[in-house]
Design a protein around this motif. Structure first.
Motif, PDB file in Angstrom:
ATOM      1  N   GLU A  11       0.834  -1.197   0.000  1.00 42.22           N
ATOM      2  CA  GLU A  11       0.000   0.000   0.000  1.00 42.22           C
ATOM      3  C   GLU A  11       0.871   1.250   0.000  1.00 42.22           C
ATOM      4  OE1 GLU A  11      -3.212  -0.266   2.930  1.00 42.22           O
ATOM      5  OE2 GLU A  11      -3.356   1.910   2.715  1.00 42.22           O
ATOM      6  N   ALA A  12       1.969   1.185   0.807  1.00 44.75           N
ATOM      7  CA  ALA A  12       2.880   2.325   0.868  1.00 44.75           C
ATOM      8  C   ALA A  12       3.518   2.565  -0.510  1.00 44.75           C
ATOM      9  CB  ALA A  12       3.971   2.061   1.916  1.00 44.75           C
ATOM     10  N   VAL A  13       3.902   1.454  -1.153  1.00 38.49           N
ATOM     11  CA  VAL A  13       4.526   1.595  -2.476  1.00 38.49           C
ATOM     12  C   VAL A  13       3.543   2.245  -3.455  1.00 38.49           C
ATOM     13  CG1 VAL A  13       5.382   0.332  -4.484  1.00 38.49           C
ATOM     14  CG2 VAL A  13       6.123  -0.318  -2.200  1.00 38.49           C
ATOM     15  N   GLU A  14       2.313   1.793  -3.414  1.00 44.01           N
ATOM     16  CA  GLU A  14       1.346   2.313  -4.371  1.00 44.01           C
ATOM     17  C   GLU A  14       1.013   3.775  -4.120  1.00 44.01           C
ATOM     18  OE1 GLU A  14      -1.678  -0.695  -4.443  1.00 44.01           O
ATOM     19  OE2 GLU A  14      -0.547  -1.867  -5.919  1.00 44.01           O
ATOM     20  N   LYS A  32      12.493   8.353  -5.703  1.00 44.82           N
ATOM     21  CA  LYS A  32      13.229   7.223  -6.264  1.00 44.82           C
ATOM     22  C   LYS A  32      13.975   6.485  -5.160  1.00 44.82           C
ATOM     23  CE  LYS A  32      15.650   7.740 -10.279  1.00 44.82           C
ATOM     24  NZ  LYS A  32      16.322   8.531 -11.354  1.00 44.82           N
ATOM     25  N   VAL A  33      14.618   7.305  -4.271  1.00 44.87           N
ATOM     26  CA  VAL A  33      15.362   6.696  -3.162  1.00 44.87           C
ATOM     27  C   VAL A  33      14.394   6.002  -2.207  1.00 44.87           C
ATOM     28  CG1 VAL A  33      16.889   7.157  -1.201  1.00 44.87           C
ATOM     29  CG2 VAL A  33      17.199   8.387  -3.383  1.00 44.87           C
ATOM     30  N   GLU A  34      13.278   6.676  -1.933  1.00 48.33           N
ATOM     31  CA  GLU A  34      12.295   6.117  -1.016  1.00 48.33           C
ATOM     32  C   GLU A  34      11.803   4.738  -1.480  1.00 48.33           C
ATOM     33  OE1 GLU A  34       8.751   8.445   0.167  1.00 48.33           O
ATOM     34  OE2 GLU A  34      10.230  10.045   0.514  1.00 48.33           O
ATOM     35  N   LEU A  42      11.349   1.157  -0.166  1.00 51.75           N
ATOM     36  CA  LEU A  42      10.171   0.379   0.198  1.00 51.75           C
ATOM     37  C   LEU A  42      10.118  -0.942  -0.553  1.00 51.75           C
ATOM     38  CD1 LEU A  42       7.514   3.235   0.288  1.00 51.75           C
ATOM     39  CD2 LEU A  42       8.244   1.833   2.238  1.00 51.75           C
ATOM     40  N   LEU A  43      10.381  -0.879  -1.816  1.00 52.68           N
ATOM     41  CA  LEU A  43      10.302  -2.087  -2.630  1.00 52.68           C
ATOM     42  C   LEU A  43      11.471  -3.014  -2.347  1.00 52.68           C
ATOM     43  CD1 LEU A  43       8.294  -3.058  -4.810  1.00 52.68           C
ATOM     44  CD2 LEU A  43       9.995  -2.373  -6.497  1.00 52.68           C
ATOM     45  N   THR A  44      12.629  -2.401  -2.127  1.00 53.47           N
ATOM     46  CA  THR A  44      13.807  -3.178  -1.800  1.00 53.47           C
ATOM     47  C   THR A  44      13.535  -4.026  -0.560  1.00 53.47           C
ATOM     48  OG1 THR A  44      14.977  -1.191  -2.502  1.00 53.47           O
ATOM     49  CG2 THR A  44      16.318  -2.986  -1.618  1.00 53.47           C
ATOM     50  N   ILE A  72       6.971   0.887 -11.671  1.00 57.18           N
ATOM     51  CA  ILE A  72       7.700   2.033 -11.110  1.00 57.18           C
ATOM     52  C   ILE A  72       8.741   2.540 -12.106  1.00 57.18           C
ATOM     53  CG2 ILE A  72       9.391   2.694  -9.318  1.00 57.18           C
ATOM     54  CD1 ILE A  72       7.810   0.735  -7.435  1.00 57.18           C
ATOM     55  N   ASP A  73       9.478   1.602 -12.706  1.00 57.83           N
ATOM     56  CA  ASP A  73      10.502   2.006 -13.679  1.00 57.83           C
ATOM     57  C   ASP A  73       9.865   2.799 -14.806  1.00 57.83           C
ATOM     58  OD1 ASP A  73      12.528   0.897 -12.265  1.00 57.83           O
ATOM     59  OD2 ASP A  73      12.608  -0.975 -13.430  1.00 57.83           O
ATOM     60  N   ALA A  74       8.720   2.307 -15.280  1.00 53.35           N
ATOM     61  CA  ALA A  74       8.062   2.976 -16.395  1.00 53.35           C
ATOM     62  C   ALA A  74       7.609   4.375 -15.999  1.00 53.35           C
ATOM     63  CB  ALA A  74       6.870   2.144 -16.878  1.00 53.35           C
ATOM     64  N   VAL A  75       7.021   4.489 -14.803  1.00 49.74           N
ATOM     65  CA  VAL A  75       6.505   5.789 -14.377  1.00 49.74           C
ATOM     66  C   VAL A  75       7.657   6.771 -14.197  1.00 49.74           C
ATOM     67  CG1 VAL A  75       5.352   7.011 -12.495  1.00 49.74           C
ATOM     68  CG2 VAL A  75       4.403   4.863 -13.357  1.00 49.74           C
ATOM     69  N   ILE A  76       8.747   6.296 -13.607  1.00 45.76           N
ATOM     70  CA  ILE A  76       9.892   7.193 -13.407  1.00 45.76           C
ATOM     71  C   ILE A  76      10.416   7.664 -14.766  1.00 45.76           C
ATOM     72  CG2 ILE A  76      12.311   7.293 -12.662  1.00 45.76           C
ATOM     73  CD1 ILE A  76      11.543   5.479 -10.299  1.00 45.76           C
ATOM     74  N   GLY A  77      10.531   6.730 -15.684  1.00 49.37           N
ATOM     75  CA  GLY A  77      11.041   7.099 -17.021  1.00 49.37           C
ATOM     76  C   GLY A  77      10.155   8.138 -17.679  1.00 49.37           C
ATOM     77  N   GLN A  78       8.873   7.903 -17.586  1.00 52.54           N
ATOM     78  CA  GLN A  78       7.939   8.818 -18.242  1.00 52.54           C
ATOM     79  C   GLN A  78       7.974  10.191 -17.578  1.00 52.54           C
ATOM     80  OE1 GLN A  78       3.917   7.420 -18.309  1.00 52.54           O
ATOM     81  NE2 GLN A  78       3.186   9.313 -19.249  1.00 52.54           N
ATOM     82  N   ARG A  79       8.051  10.165 -16.219  1.00 50.23           N
ATOM     83  CA  ARG A  79       8.031  11.436 -15.492  1.00 50.23           C
ATOM     84  C   ARG A  79       9.292  12.250 -15.794  1.00 50.23           C
ATOM     85  NH1 ARG A  79       4.966  15.198 -14.711  1.00 50.23           N
ATOM     86  NH2 ARG A  79       5.444  16.553 -12.939  1.00 50.23           N
TER      87      ARG A  79
END
Lengths: 341, 791
Positions: A11-14, A32-34, A42-44, A72-79
């Motif tokens: 839930e936190a990740v989302e 990204k760090v979070e 969080l994901l780590t 997440i990778d996709a969203v970061i790339g797009q952002r």
């Protein structure tokens, strides 16, 4: 170590993912760090905790975590891309910056003319056919009532490949080929390349295009012939274009005509383009010569018809104001780009 | 054909206006290319008489003339040595604009006011100066317009004459057509100074001898009719002004009175004539026979030519003196010493003249006309007029009537014209009286016969041989514009459209959509044993009579033209080049065989893959070979071809299952400017007669399951091999398999696929997909040694 349920962690990740989509550049770096930080991300953490789970749960959690990682990778790339494009909310957006384009291509102006001409004749029931560019004396000349020992043959300065085999000097051979294979009613337009032994200059080319037309049926008269070409000219140019028919000579038509249209440059008042005549010659035409019908096995007492031929290069030059026919063969990008529709 | 407006006016007996004549001729089928005013700018020049000549007070070489301009006497300073009191000269008053645009001003010359100018020939653009100013041989009173004294002003019309109308190569023929339209009769203008009736009928003798010259025809096929007249006692010399002006007005040079007279007849009546010097005809004979093989003749242009038996020679008792219908010989040429002239007026077979002038590689005014057909019936009139003209301007007399050797007189049959056929073809009922009127006005004789019209065609219209030709004459004189334009109901064509046209249209839509511009190159190309289009072996078809070395062969492919276009674009600093072309290519089959002709689609790309955008910093990404590979896929699709793509010399080559070459794609090595990007090209054969049927498939209602798998590919294993196994083992559930990544590490190669699974009727579970995936992986491992790369 405090035990946090995987569901809470997800839930936190989302939640973070939602924030990620709107984040400005500095916040994006923090998030990204979070999420993915090597130690506290969080994901780590979720991935690291997998080994502590029961096999059943491990699989479910692992799969969900992997899917989230991809997202997440996709969203970061797009952002990041959006931010580079200056579209971050809250920052100063200059809406006048140019949009992102793709390459556009255009059909050749001569093709555009051919398509438009054929389309208008399609409305009059003409089908579009083609024929070979290499022809024989018979189809190019004799079947069309052009004896080789008559000065009329000199109107065609011909490239020969071997005795009797030549590069067609007009698209008219397709008339004969069609009449030999089909019974009237025949209505065809024939676009294609033709060849004349004329060196390149501003208005001549050794290779150019022609559109031939042929209509053969019972009861076709000079009146209908004029009407069809008048219909064409008024639809191709403009509804108020004046069309003029002048007597002329072609061995394969009788009566023969040159068809002039009101000069498109000066609207008929006289200018350099039309040599002050107010008219421009656009095609040669006429009623099909009975000898041509006979040569192709059609009874001229029963059937009659008309034929016409025009040069798309010349018409393209008139339509677009192109001063030199050579430009049509140079494939200069600066030229071709202008015809993007 | 250059026509003089004055000449036409004289034939029609009325003043014609140049633009009106040009319009009328255009509507008659003989458009006027240009109208050139001749000396029309001399309208303000007048004839003036010099009454008194005095020395200029301040200059030795100038004179002060008292000039009567018809209104008053003015003082004019003149520098010409030939000015004389009592003589008449052209005078330009102050304010007159001279040819060339100079406007005369009143000015002082060495302190004396000069009011206008006495003109020299060159100042009036009338030729070279003789002795200074131009002395006028006229009695016209001072003040007369110069143009009323000198008949030099005219309009020269460049009339475009179609090859079917030889009669329009003479002024009388043009006047006849104009006259038919204007309802005016044509009458030959009188010859100035001629004695007697210029229209008297001709009497000829059939015995073949005139003035001691015996005329005979051996070659009746080449020369069906030969007339000759003899004029004794002529004085060869300059022609009178009116004749010189007539010749000048159509751009011809005056030679001497006898030759000018024959040229006049040619230009007026379209009958070429030739004058021989009787004294130089050996044996006083004219024999018309076939040329001897290898027989030589020195012709009027000074060149020696070799005859053969396909040509008609005009010979004296010993040797050829002219090539019939082409040109006379040097030996019998009329010169200043000539006193007795033999005048030839003949009809030569058009086909014979055509082959002779082609063999001799020479075209003359005479051959041009004979080749198109002269008037077999009008020869006697033409001969009579020319004889009269020569006698009038060169003196002499005829010792007897001309000879007329005409062994087999031609009788042209009547053409029967059905009035209902006229209506049937033209779509308008034209009353019989009107039809007769049009035809008779053109010189046809018309008589009704059993509801039809029996029409006799005059000799000057060899083009009219059948009913339709007469119908054209009717339509032409009635005026094409007088016919209505009315679309009638039409029956659909039995001819289907050629499917290649739709296929090519599709190719154009697809490739313009991909950002390429349609190109058109010439169909010629360099000679090649093996085309650049790699893998294809083809021999260039040569052109027998090329214009230049560049056009000596037909193109064997389209890519060469596009390659040249890339160079041209580089030369104008265009870096981003995207072109495609659809066209025919040719390959030689054998000597005297029709070459293979094939439709092709080809393209080139070079430069930025996308237009630069500010959001994407850094250098633009250029096209690479993977871009052109996808263009090859597109091209194969639109061209309707399929086959096996193999690699050859770093490019892809496409062949069908029988190994026939169908196309290629890849990089093109070119040396461009340093800033140029690499060039990639493709070319495919367009299959003819393909119809592309698109079929709808049900849109799936179940969700897909995606799996990304990364595989280690051992050396030598290609993606196509993997694809084949994935496709085979993936079974019905596998919807698609796309390569999306390639990764190399420590000499190993990994390729990643995205597999999409779907069942049309249920939602797939992971278990279902795993079963399929494991089968795929197992087979890959066994067959190719491909292992899954763990994340």
């Amino acid at each position: 170590m405090a035990t946090v349920s995987p569901d809470d962690q997800f839930e936190a990740v989302e939640r973070t993912l939602v924030e990620l989509r709107e984040a400005g550049a500095p916040r994006l770096a923090e998030l990204k760090v979070e999420l993915l930080g090597r130690k506290q991300g969080l994901l780590t953490q979720i991935l690291r905790s997998l080994s502590t789970l029961e096999p059943e749960e491990r699989r479910a959690v692992g799969q969900r975590a992997n899917q989230l990682k991809v997202e997440i990778d996709a969203v970061i790339g797009q952002r990041e891309q959006e931010l580079r494009a200056g579209e971050s909310s809250g920052e100063d957006v200059d809406p006048t910056m140019p949009g992102r384009r793709s390459w556009r291509g255009a059909i050749h102006p001569v093709t555009a003319v051919i398509d438009d001409v054929c389309e208008i004749f399609r409305e009059l029931g003409f089908s579009r056919v083609t024929g070979p560019e290499v022809e024989t004396d018979a189809y190019n000349f004799t079947k069309l009532n052009i004896p080789l020992d008559h000065p009329a043959a000199d109107m065609h300065d011909t490239f020969y490949l071997s005795p009797g085999i030549l590069l067609r000097t007009h698209t008219s051979p397709v008339q004969a080929r069609t009449m030999e294979q089909h019974k009237p009613p025949i209505r065809i337009v024939v676009p294609g390349r033709v060849y004349r032994r004329d060196p390149f200059d501003a208005s001549h080319a050794p290779v150019f295009s022609q559109i031939e037309g042929l209509a053969v049926d019972e009861g076709i008269t000079f009146v209908e012939f004029k009407a069809a070409l008048d219909y064409f000219a008024k639809h191709f140019f403009s509804a108020d274009t004046e069309v003029r028919f002048r007597p002329s000579f072609f061995p394969f038509t009788e009566p023969s005509a040159e068809v002039d249209v009101q000069c498109q440059m000066c609207r008929g008042s006289g200018c350099a383009t039309c040599h002050r005549t107010g008219f421009l010659e656009i095609m040669g035409a006429g009623m099909v010569h009975p000898a041509v019908l006979e040569n192709c096995g059609i009874d001229p007492e029963r059937y009659s018809g008309y034929a016409f031929g025009m040069g798309p290069e010349r018409i393209a030059m008139l339509r677009y104001g192109i001063p030199d026919i050579r430009m049509l063969f140079q494939n200069d990008m600066r030229f071709l780009r202008q015809f993007v529709e | 054909m250059n026509a003089s407006l004055n000449w036409l006016s004289a034939l029609l007996g009325t003043e014609l206006e140049p633009t009106d004549v040009a319009h009328k001729l255009a509507m008659l089928g003989a458009p006027v290319e240009s109208i050139e005013p001749l000396h029309q700018d001399l309208g303000d020049i007048i004839v003036a008489e010099v009454e008194r000549v005095e020395r200029h007070p301040n200059a030795d070489r100038l004179t002060l003339c008292y000039v009567n301009n018809g209104v008053e006497v003015v003082e004019v300073v003149c520098g010409a040595p030939n000015v004389e009191a009592g003589k008449r000269y052209p005078y330009a008053a102050v304010g007159t604009v001279l040819p060339g645009g100079l406007k005369l001003k009143s000015r002082k010359i060495r302190g004396v006011q000069s009011n206008g100018m006495l003109c020299s020939a060159s100042e009036l653009a009338l030729g070279a100066d003789q002795d200074g100013i131009m002395e006028l041989d006229t009695d016209a009173p001072a003040g007369t317009r110069l143009l009323d004294v000198l008949p030099v002003s005219d309009f020269r019309l460049d009339v475009e004459v179609t090859p079917n109308r030889p009669d329009l190569l003479g002024h009388k023929g043009i006047a006849r057509d104009l006259g038919a339209l204007m309802r005016r009769p044509v009458k030959l203008p009188p010859i100035p100074g001629a004695a007697g009736d210029t229209n008297a009928p001709v009497t000829t003798t059939g015995n073949g001898v005139v003035g001691g010259v015996e005329v005979s025809i051996d070659d009746v096929e080449g020369c069906p009719r030969y007339m000759a007249a003899v004029i004794e006692g002529v004085t060869v010399g300059p022609s009178p002004d009116w004749l010189v002006a007539r010749l000048h007005s159509v751009g011809q040079r005056s030679i001497n009175n006898v030759v000018d007279a024959t040229n006049y007849a040619l230009l007026e009546l379209n009958q070429p004539m030739h004058a021989f010097d009787r004294a130089r005809l050996g044996g006083s004979k004219i024999i018309v026979r076939r040329g001897g093989e290898g027989e030589k003749i020195k012709m009027l242009d000074g060149e020696e030519r070799t005859l053969d038996s396909s040509m008609t020679a005009i010979c004296d008792a010993h040797t050829a003196t002219a090539v019939g219908g082409i040109m006379g010989g040097r030996e019998s040429e009329v010169s200043e010493q000539t006193t007795d002239v033999v005048l030839e007026c003949a009809y030569f077979d058009p086909k014979r003249i055509r082959s002779t002038r082609a063999a001799l590689k020479m075209s003359t005014d005479a051959s041009y006309r004979f080749e198109r057909g002269t008037d077999l019936q009008g020869m006697a009139d033409a001969l009579r007029r020319t004889v009269q003209l020569i006698i009038t301007i060169a003196g002499g007399s005829e010792p007897g009537p001309p000879v007329d050797v005409y062994p087999n007189p031609v009788k042209t049959p009547a053409i029967f014209l059905r009035p209902e056929r006229v209506a049937h073809l033209l779509g308008v009922e034209i009353p019989q009286k009107e039809i007769e009127g049009y035809l008779t006005s053109l010189g046809f004789s018309v008589g009704p016969k059993n509801g039809r019209l029996a029409v006799h065609v005059p000799g000057w219209r060899p083009d009219v041989v059948r009913e339709e030709d007469l119908i054209e004459e009717i339509a032409r004189l009635r005026g094409y514009d007088s016919f209505p334009t009315e679309l009638r109901p039409l029956r659909p064509s039995t001819v289907p459209s050629d499917p290649s046209q739709a296929a090519e249209a599709l190719a154009r839509r697809v490739f313009t959509g991909l950002g390429l511009h349609e190109a058109q190159s010439v169909s010629f190309g360099p000679q090649r044993e093996h085309a650049f289009s790699i893998g294809e072996s083809v021999e260039s078809q040569d052109v027998l009579n090329p214009l230049s070395a560049e056009e000596a062969y037909l193109r064997t492919d389209l890519i060469e033209g596009l390659r040249q276009s890339v160079n041209r674009n580089w030369a104008v600093r265009e870096r981003d080049i995207r072109l495609f072309e659809i066209g025919s290519v040719f390959g030689k089959r054998g000597d005297a065989e029709v070459p293979r002709e094939q439709r092709r689609l080809s393209g080139v790309i070079s430069g930025a893959r996308r237009p630069a955008h500010w959001s994407e910093s850094g250098p633009s990404v250029d096209f690479d070979r993977w871009d052109v590979k996808s263009l090859l896929d597109e091209a194969m699709r639109v061209a309707g071809i399929a086959g096996e793509v193999t690699e050859q010399d770093g490019r892809w080559v496409l062949r069908d299952s029988e190994g026939t070459w169908l196309g290629w794609a890849g990089e093109i090595t070119m040396s461009g400017p340093p800033w140029a990007a690499p060039v990639f090209g493709f070319e495919v054969v367009m299959r003819q007669g393909v119809s592309r049927a698109v079929r709808f498939e049900a849109i799936p209602s179940t969700p897909p399951v995606e799996r990304d798998i990364a595989l280690w590919l051992p050396a030598g294993v290609q993606v196509d091999q993997v694809n084949e196994i994935i496709g085979k083992r993936g079974g019905k559930l596998l919807e698609s398999a796309q390569v999306f990544d390639e990764f190399r590490s420590a000499g190993k190669r990994s390729v990643a696929w995205r597999l999409v699974f779907r069942s049309p009727d249920r939602t797939l579970r992971d278990k279902d997909v795993d079963v399929v995936l494991n089968k795929v992986l197992k087979e890959l491992k066994e067959q190719l040694g491909v292992e899954r790369r763990e994340a």
